[in-house]
Design an enzyme around this catalytic site. Sequence first.
Site, short mmCIF file in Angstrom:
data_model
loop_
_atom_site.label_atom_id
_atom_site.label_comp_id
_atom_site.label_asym_id
_atom_site.label_seq_id
_atom_site.Cartn_x
_atom_site.Cartn_y
_atom_site.Cartn_z
CG ASP A 42 -16.74 -0.22 31.34
OD1 ASP A 42 -16.74 -1.38 31.77
OD2 ASP A 42 -17.76 0.47 31.25
CB SER A 43 -13.89 -3.87 34.69
OG SER A 43 -13.16 -4.57 33.69
CG ASP A 81 -16.63 -2.68 28.08
OD1 ASP A 81 -17.67 -2.48 27.45
OD2 ASP A 81 -16.59 -3.05 29.26
CD GLU A 180 -21.85 -7.61 34.78
OE1 GLU A 180 -21.27 -7.31 35.84
OE2 GLU A 180 -21.67 -6.99 33.71
#
Length: 270
Positions: A42-43, A81, A180
């Site tokens: 989704d980046s 994602d 992350e």
Amino acid sequence: MPTVRTLQEKANDEEITMLTAYDAPTAEIVDESGVDVILVGDSMGNAVLGYESTLPVTVDEMQSRTAAVARATDDALVVADMPFLSYGADESDTIQNCGRMLKEADANAVKLESGPHTVSVTERLVDLGIPVMAHLGLTPQRVHQLGGYFRQGTDEESAAEMLELAKAHEEAGAFSLVLEHVPSNVAAQITEALEIPTIGIGAGPDTDGQVLVLNDVFGLSDRSPYFSEQFGDVKGEMERAVAGFRDAVESGEFPAEEHSYSEDEIDDIY
């Protein structure tokens, strides 16, 4: 066909590599390079769609981009994602949205930004045959709640909570875990405690694998996180190519004779 089982087996012998991709041409490059996992992140919100965060990304956008990546991928595991609010609020919607990624986009698995609320979600999806990659630490979809993109698990209490959540998602059936922006020693201890492979981004060298956003790897980002690395200057090459095209057209060098075709049978149509 790549499977989550082969990924888990590899973690016992060598490092797992994962990169994002958002379209067919870059997915083909990543796949042919031998990278193990392609994450359709989704980046894409920040990287290719022009949004200021990941939050506006829709299920339709994720489905379309994942399908493009899957069509260009032969060997890598393709993971979709799941966007903000596409899972966890309603079980039926969660199943439908995640199922679309396998049924319509040909993904091999989905990734969920995880928390206490996604343990039962993970278990239900896995029961239905939808492989789940969990994600703990910095979860960008919670940027408003967190107040920014800050390192997580920086004290003993929050690190212990992260470990317990990691174990809970493993027990729920997650096949791997992204960690992350967490301290490297915390990531190392979580990795040691789990049977499933961990994949780190800003989590140090002791996870079972590493993931980066492709824009950072290519050198396309104006600003990259300190924990990423630019392995090329694709932006510079693109700028030189565009400038070269502009100059060639303006000077009359392009198109040249070899770029054109003349039909001898046509003498006069005006």
